[in-house]
Design a protein around this motif. Structure first.
Motif, PDB file in Angstrom:
ATOM      1  N   GLY A  26      -2.053  -4.107   4.571  1.00  0.00           N
ATOM      2  CA  GLY A  26      -0.605  -4.223   4.530  1.00  0.00           C
ATOM      3  C   GLY A  26      -0.008  -3.102   3.696  1.00  0.00           C
ATOM      4  O   GLY A  26      -0.702  -2.493   2.877  1.00  0.00           O
ATOM      5  N   LYS A  27       1.284  -2.856   3.886  1.00  0.00           N
ATOM      6  CA  LYS A  27       1.895  -1.703   3.226  1.00  0.00           C
ATOM      7  C   LYS A  27       3.392  -1.911   3.065  1.00  0.00           C
ATOM      8  O   LYS A  27       4.026  -2.617   3.852  1.00  0.00           O
ATOM      9  N   CYS A  28       3.955  -1.261   2.038  1.00  0.00           N
ATOM     10  CA  CYS A  28       5.404  -1.170   1.908  1.00  0.00           C
ATOM     11  C   CYS A  28       5.876   0.001   2.755  1.00  0.00           C
ATOM     12  O   CYS A  28       5.309   1.091   2.682  1.00  0.00           O
ATOM     13  N   THR A  29       6.925  -0.209   3.571  1.00  0.00           N
ATOM     14  CA  THR A  29       7.393   0.850   4.464  1.00  0.00           C
ATOM     15  C   THR A  29       8.827   1.262   4.161  1.00  0.00           C
ATOM     16  O   THR A  29       9.491   1.856   5.006  1.00  0.00           O
ATOM     17  N   GLU A  30       9.313   0.946   2.970  1.00  0.00           N
ATOM     18  CA  GLU A  30      10.649   1.369   2.548  1.00  0.00           C
ATOM     19  C   GLU A  30      10.496   2.225   1.294  1.00  0.00           C
ATOM     20  O   GLU A  30       9.908   1.781   0.302  1.00  0.00           O
ATOM     21  N   LEU A  31      10.992   3.464   1.336  1.00  0.00           N
ATOM     22  CA  LEU A  31      10.871   4.353   0.190  1.00  0.00           C
ATOM     23  C   LEU A  31      11.468   3.688  -1.047  1.00  0.00           C
ATOM     24  O   LEU A  31      12.660   3.406  -1.092  1.00  0.00           O
ATOM     25  N   CYS A  32      10.627   3.411  -2.035  1.00  0.00           N
ATOM     26  CA  CYS A  32      11.057   2.612  -3.178  1.00  0.00           C
ATOM     27  C   CYS A  32      10.752   3.269  -4.519  1.00  0.00           C
ATOM     28  O   CYS A  32      10.893   2.637  -5.567  1.00  0.00           O
ATOM     29  N   GLY A  33      10.339   4.544  -4.517  1.00  0.00           N
ATOM     30  CA  GLY A  33      10.066   5.216  -5.773  1.00  0.00           C
ATOM     31  C   GLY A  33       8.889   6.162  -5.634  1.00  0.00           C
ATOM     32  O   GLY A  33       8.332   6.342  -4.549  1.00  0.00           O
ATOM     33  N   PRO A  34       8.473   6.783  -6.738  1.00  0.00           N
ATOM     34  CA  PRO A  34       7.440   7.828  -6.681  1.00  0.00           C
ATOM     35  C   PRO A  34       6.083   7.348  -6.175  1.00  0.00           C
ATOM     36  O   PRO A  34       5.304   8.145  -5.671  1.00  0.00           O
ATOM     37  N   SER A  35       5.760   6.074  -6.327  1.00  0.00           N
ATOM     38  CA  SER A  35       4.466   5.564  -5.867  1.00  0.00           C
ATOM     39  C   SER A  35       4.598   4.637  -4.662  1.00  0.00           C
ATOM     40  O   SER A  35       3.740   3.789  -4.423  1.00  0.00           O
ATOM     41  N   HIS A  36       5.679   4.820  -3.920  1.00  0.00           N
ATOM     42  CA  HIS A  36       5.878   4.007  -2.708  1.00  0.00           C
ATOM     43  C   HIS A  36       4.669   4.079  -1.782  1.00  0.00           C
ATOM     44  O   HIS A  36       4.218   3.064  -1.241  1.00  0.00           O
ATOM     45  N   TRP A  37       4.110   5.259  -1.618  1.00  0.00           N
ATOM     46  CA  TRP A  37       3.011   5.449  -0.670  1.00  0.00           C
ATOM     47  C   TRP A  37       1.723   4.773  -1.126  1.00  0.00           C
ATOM     48  O   TRP A  37       0.777   4.630  -0.346  1.00  0.00           O
ATOM     49  N   LEU A  38       1.688   4.334  -2.388  1.00  0.00           N
ATOM     50  CA  LEU A  38       0.506   3.654  -2.920  1.00  0.00           C
ATOM     51  C   LEU A  38       0.718   2.142  -3.021  1.00  0.00           C
ATOM     52  O   LEU A  38      -0.120   1.431  -3.571  1.00  0.00           O
ATOM     53  N   MET A  39       1.838   1.647  -2.501  1.00  0.00           N
ATOM     54  CA  MET A  39       2.167   0.227  -2.624  1.00  0.00           C
ATOM     55  C   MET A  39       1.556  -0.561  -1.471  1.00  0.00           C
ATOM     56  O   MET A  39       2.243  -1.044  -0.574  1.00  0.00           O
TER      57      MET A  39
ATOM     58  N   TRP B  73       4.907  -5.076   5.646  1.00  0.00           N
ATOM     59  CA  TRP B  73       4.362  -4.728   6.969  1.00  0.00           C
ATOM     60  C   TRP B  73       2.854  -4.948   6.995  1.00  0.00           C
ATOM     61  O   TRP B  73       2.128  -4.417   6.148  1.00  0.00           O
ATOM     62  N   ILE B  74       2.398  -5.743   7.964  1.00  0.00           N
ATOM     63  CA  ILE B  74       0.970  -5.898   8.246  1.00  0.00           C
ATOM     64  C   ILE B  74       0.791  -5.495   9.702  1.00  0.00           C
ATOM     65  O   ILE B  74       0.931  -6.335  10.609  1.00  0.00           O
ATOM     66  N   PRO B  75       0.548  -4.230   9.986  1.00  0.00           N
ATOM     67  CA  PRO B  75       0.642  -3.724  11.357  1.00  0.00           C
ATOM     68  C   PRO B  75      -0.192  -4.460  12.398  1.00  0.00           C
ATOM     69  O   PRO B  75       0.249  -4.623  13.528  1.00  0.00           O
ATOM     70  N   SER B  76      -1.392  -4.918  12.042  1.00  0.00           N
ATOM     71  CA  SER B  76      -2.219  -5.588  13.048  1.00  0.00           C
ATOM     72  C   SER B  76      -1.887  -7.065  13.200  1.00  0.00           C
ATOM     73  O   SER B  76      -2.419  -7.735  14.090  1.00  0.00           O
ATOM     74  N   LEU B  77      -0.972  -7.580  12.344  1.00  0.00           N
ATOM     75  CA  LEU B  77      -0.597  -8.995  12.420  1.00  0.00           C
ATOM     76  C   LEU B  77       0.891  -9.221  12.638  1.00  0.00           C
ATOM     77  O   LEU B  77       1.280 -10.178  13.307  1.00  0.00           O
ATOM     78  N   ALA B  78       1.744  -8.378  12.050  1.00  0.00           N
ATOM     79  CA  ALA B  78       3.190  -8.634  12.112  1.00  0.00           C
ATOM     80  C   ALA B  78       3.970  -7.343  11.928  1.00  0.00           C
ATOM     81  O   ALA B  78       3.460  -6.360  11.384  1.00  0.00           O
ATOM     82  N   GLY B  79       5.221  -7.374  12.364  1.00  0.00           N
ATOM     83  CA  GLY B  79       6.091  -6.213  12.234  1.00  0.00           C
ATOM     84  C   GLY B  79       6.717  -6.103  10.863  1.00  0.00           C
ATOM     85  O   GLY B  79       6.418  -6.877   9.944  1.00  0.00           O
ATOM     86  N   LYS B  80       7.604  -5.143  10.704  1.00  0.00           N
ATOM     87  CA  LYS B  80       8.220  -4.851   9.415  1.00  0.00           C
ATOM     88  C   LYS B  80       9.444  -5.727   9.172  1.00  0.00           C
ATOM     89  O   LYS B  80      10.173  -6.069  10.094  1.00  0.00           O
ATOM     90  N   GLN B  81       9.655  -6.049   7.897  1.00  0.00           N
ATOM     91  CA  GLN B  81      10.845  -6.770   7.482  1.00  0.00           C
ATOM     92  C   GLN B  81      11.150  -6.371   6.048  1.00  0.00           C
ATOM     93  O   GLN B  81      10.250  -6.230   5.226  1.00  0.00           O
TER      94      GLN B  81
END
Length: 332
Positions: free
Chosen positions: A194-207, A164-172
């Motif tokens: 840009g950011k990962c928006t799918e819960l993928c483990g303990p450090s998902h929020w830092l991806m 996800w790149i919110p100011s350029l493109a939607g999520k996939q």
């Protein structure tokens, strides 16, 4: 750096999606205003009055009313559905011919002249960017030229991630064993979050990752130096950095590559000194780089990078390693 928001679109895809958000908002506001207007009118017009015991006129079975309150929601839903469906097909078509399809056979309106294909692979918990047509492997920072269609092929090496790149493109989604794709363009130079928006483990929020949009000429220089690094840019610039390269080769090269030397197991380090953050989320400075190398697990739980204590890398060696890493650049 751009804010992590979809409400400040900076490209055609984000603008298209923003228009859909606004359309939905305007329709909801219209419905709310109408409903509350009718609600307030009914409260006032049909309120109980002293001495008034008659029963108001009943509307059950009134075909005209039933037609109106059935037709209006259908029209509103169509007003929402038609632009959404049209934009969905537009976004699904990257404009790039599929493998085995002759580009000359495509209609002029379908073909895209200037495009760049990037393979974005999600790992726990970092991003790998490969440019198959340019022979480049990069990590964490996605360099792109402005005013060029970027076609991103999304893959995952372990679990499901989401790009996800919110100011350029939607999520996939990035799904193991499946290749999804999306496209976007960046008309303006800049750094986009840009950011990962799918819960993928303990450090998902830092991806997190960065999209670095530069002019086509600068991108061409970056791409050339990433594919075949200029020795004047990648060679250590001092005695301390030379010692640092030896420390890197003894401890880091098994997972990280510089130029055509090393392993692609972890993020590519060829242009590490040009990054603005470390590990996707730490501000780039020597203290944070030191702490990350010493104990990455405490900063980003669940990542695969081992810790290097003073028995493995002494403080003097750490200083020289950081000096060497800071020198890794492909742009002057």
């Amino acid at each position: 750096m751009e804010n992590l928001t979809a409400l400040d679109p900076r490209g055609p895809v984000a603008e298209m999606q923003m228009s859909l958000i606004q359309l939905s908002l305007y329709i909801m506001i219209f419905v709310i205003v109408i409903v509350f207007t009718i609600y307030i009118f009914v409260l006032i017009r049909f309120r109980e009055r002293p001495g008034d015991t008659h029963i108001p006129k009943q509307v059950h079975g009134n075909r005209a009313l039933e037609f109106i309150w059935t037709t209006i929601p259908i029209l509103l839903l169509l007003l929402l559905a038609i632009p959404n469906v049209m934009d969905t097909f537009t976004l699904a078509d990257t404009g790039v011919p599929e493998e085995g399809v002759d580009e000359a056979l495509l209609d002029e309106d379908e073909a895209v002249e200037d495009y760049l294909v990037v393979q974005a692979t999600g790992h726990q918990f970092w991003w790998e960017f490969e440019y198959p047509d340019l022979g480049i492997n990069a990590g964490q920072d996605l360099y792109i030229p402005t005013d060029t269609r970027i076609v991103v092929e999304l893959e995952a090496s372990d679990v499901i991630h989401s790009f996800w790149i919110p100011s350029l493109a939607g999520k996939q989604d990035n799904i193991p064993g499946i290749t999804n794709d999306l496209w976007f363009e960046a008309p303006e130079e800049g750094i986009y979050a840009g950011k990962c928006t799918e819960l993928c483990g303990p450090s998902h929020w830092l991806m997190d990752f960065k999209v670095v949009a530069v002019d086509p000429e600068t991108f061409a220089v970056w791409a050339e130096n990433m594919a075949e690094p200029d020795e004047e840019l990648t060679e250590p610039s001092g005695e301390v950095a030379v010692e640092g390269r030896e420390v890197f080769e003894n401890n880091c090269i098994g997972c990280h590559a510089v130029g055509d030397e090393g392993s692609p197991t972890g993020p590519n380090f060829t242009n590490f000194g040009e990054r603005t953050v470390i590990a996707g989320f730490l501000e780039y400075n020597e203290d944070n780089l030191h702490d990350w190398i010493r104990d990455p697990e405490s900063l980003k739980p669940g990542n695969d990078m081992p810790a290097f204590d003073e028995n493995t890398i002494s403080e003097d060696e750490m200083d020289s390693l950081i000096e060497y890493i800071n020198d890794l650049r492909v742009l002057e």
